[in-house]
Design an enzyme around this catalytic site. Sequence first.
Site, mmCIF file in Angstrom:
data_model
loop_
_atom_site.group_PDB
_atom_site.id
_atom_site.type_symbol
_atom_site.label_atom_id
_atom_site.label_comp_id
_atom_site.label_asym_id
_atom_site.label_seq_id
_atom_site.Cartn_x
_atom_site.Cartn_y
_atom_site.Cartn_z
ATOM 1 N N SER A 248 -7.046 -4.727 -43.491
ATOM 2 C CA SER A 248 -6.761 -5.528 -42.299
ATOM 3 C C SER A 248 -5.380 -6.166 -42.419
ATOM 4 C CB SER A 248 -7.812 -6.620 -42.122
ATOM 5 O OG SER A 248 -9.096 -6.064 -42.189
HETATM 6 C C1 LIG Z 1 -11.482 -3.340 -41.452
HETATM 7 S S1 LIG Z 1 -12.293 -2.640 -42.824
HETATM 8 C C2 LIG Z 1 -12.476 -4.003 -43.935
HETATM 9 C C3 LIG Z 1 -11.204 -4.518 -44.527
HETATM 10 C C4 LIG Z 1 -11.416 -5.166 -45.860
HETATM 11 N N1 LIG Z 1 -12.093 -6.415 -45.804
HETATM 12 C C5 LIG Z 1 -10.141 -5.273 -46.680
HETATM 13 O O1 LIG Z 1 -9.823 -6.313 -47.213
HETATM 14 O O2 LIG Z 1 -9.476 -4.257 -46.830
HETATM 15 C C6 LIG Z 1 -13.976 -2.500 -42.238
HETATM 16 C C7 LIG Z 1 -14.921 -1.878 -43.256
HETATM 17 O O3 LIG Z 1 -16.258 -2.104 -42.812
HETATM 18 C C8 LIG Z 1 -17.025 -1.008 -43.255
HETATM 19 N N2 LIG Z 1 -18.299 -0.999 -42.503
HETATM 20 C C9 LIG Z 1 -18.546 -0.507 -41.264
HETATM 21 N N3 LIG Z 1 -19.837 -0.693 -40.938
HETATM 22 C C10 LIG Z 1 -20.413 -1.320 -41.995
HETATM 23 C C11 LIG Z 1 -21.723 -1.779 -42.267
HETATM 24 N N4 LIG Z 1 -22.704 -1.631 -41.390
HETATM 25 N N5 LIG Z 1 -21.955 -2.378 -43.453
HETATM 26 C C12 LIG Z 1 -20.963 -2.529 -44.371
HETATM 27 N N6 LIG Z 1 -19.704 -2.106 -44.165
HETATM 28 C C13 LIG Z 1 -19.431 -1.524 -42.992
HETATM 29 C C14 LIG Z 1 -16.123 0.188 -42.983
HETATM 30 O O4 LIG Z 1 -16.539 1.317 -43.723
HETATM 31 C C15 LIG Z 1 -14.775 -0.379 -43.404
HETATM 32 O O5 LIG Z 1 -14.500 -0.074 -44.741
#
Ligand SMILES: C[S@@+](CC[C@H](N)C(=O)[O-])C[C@H]1O[C@@H](n2cnc3c(N)ncnc32)[C@H](O)[C@@H]1O
Length: 392
Positions: free
Chosen positions: A95
């Site tokens: 992000s």
């Molecule tokens: C925007 S990224 C997160 C960025 C992260 N916090 C960082 O510091 O890089 C969103 C993440 O949420 C994960 N995701 C999507 N649906 C999810 C779920 N139901 N449970 C856990 N993770 C999920 C995706 O695979 C993705 O890796």
Amino acid sequence: MSDMGPGRRSLRERLLSSGAMAPDWAFAFDAVPRGLFLPEVMWPSAEGERVVVSRTDDLEEWQRWADTDVSIVTQWDDGDHTGLERGELATSSGSMPGVVFDMLRELLVFDGAKVLEIGTGTGWCAALLSARLGETNVVSVEIDEAVAKAAREALDAAGWHPELVVGDGLLGWPDGAPYDRVLVTAGVREVPRAWIDQTRPGGVLVMPWGPIFTGQTALVRLVVNDDGTASGHFVGATRFMHVRSQRGEWPRHRDYLPDGWPADTRESTTSLTASDVLPEDDYAAVDFVLGLLVPDCVHAHGRSPRGTMTMWIYGLGDLSWAAAYFDEETPSASRVYQGGPRSLWNEVETAYRWWTEQGKPGHEQFGLTITTEGHQHPWLGEPSTLVRHIRE
Ligand SMILES: C[S@@+](CC[C@H](N)C(=O)[O-])C[C@H]1O[C@@H](n2cnc3c(N)ncnc32)[C@H](O)[C@@H]1O
């Protein structure tokens, strides 16, 4: 901070001077270089477009992006896509640092707070939380095995060992409960009760939340009440990829209008203009507010063959549809066509007029309550002033 390169130093200054990074998070920024969590090949956002950067091919350029305040896609199409081209759907990312520190600031942590993060992604956020709160106080859940594996390797290499869980974050992680704070780094349309049930009364949840109408989300800070409800204000607009099961399927136009205008098409006119309901700003409040009031539909826009700006609205769950052709020469009498059980344009117009009568409030004036049964109640000003769905 002494071994920080000029790019990272300038990002640090920007985050502090903009107010995104609260001073008590600066130590964590210094301790956890973002570059340690980014992959060999990545797709940063450059003026709305995704460019591809490879560390092997151009280390300097790669490092420049790692130190820039942009989001960086790290996975496409749930890992089905490989190669250097961009894929269809961005499914994991690092992000934007400004947004990460906005969320961390809004989380209002205290020393020793126990935090559940949903969406480990690159692992950078989990490392920042570990640096600020201690790694034994951090649990992070990631649904994608390959993403979680890469995050674990990056965290290990950087020397941080928070608890990482591979699974559906919508279930939270009961084994580590109760939490003082929950940070969700993927957008949600429905807040799962599990997150609230696993948080102590008085605990805080921060997440990007938004209705299906729009790709936009707004950060909301919910506080868990003694009676098991959770409530709080939105704190500003943002855009996030959504949790997997809440991405939403985009409807197919041909399912709504297989043979052109149906015989029972309802025709009318509107005095609303394209700029009223189709703002150029991706973060405009009107998009968010229309979504709060007009449920279960999505919208698209484009130019008709004659060059007229057109807004299409598709009902989800029934085959209602609406199209408004914004006439720039006679803006007070643009043509509207509608079909199906709902009159979706009328709903959008009623919602827009309501928003105007309220003085066009911004995101921050709205809030959200989650009831003990898990129902979501958006409100304006205070929790007792509910924002109700329009159905016409
Ligand atoms: C925007 S990224 C997160 C960025 C992260 N916090 C960082 O510091 O890089 C969103 C993440 O949420 C994960 N995701 C999507 N649906 C999810 C779920 N139901 N449970 C856990 N993770 C999920 C995706 O695979 C993705 O890796």
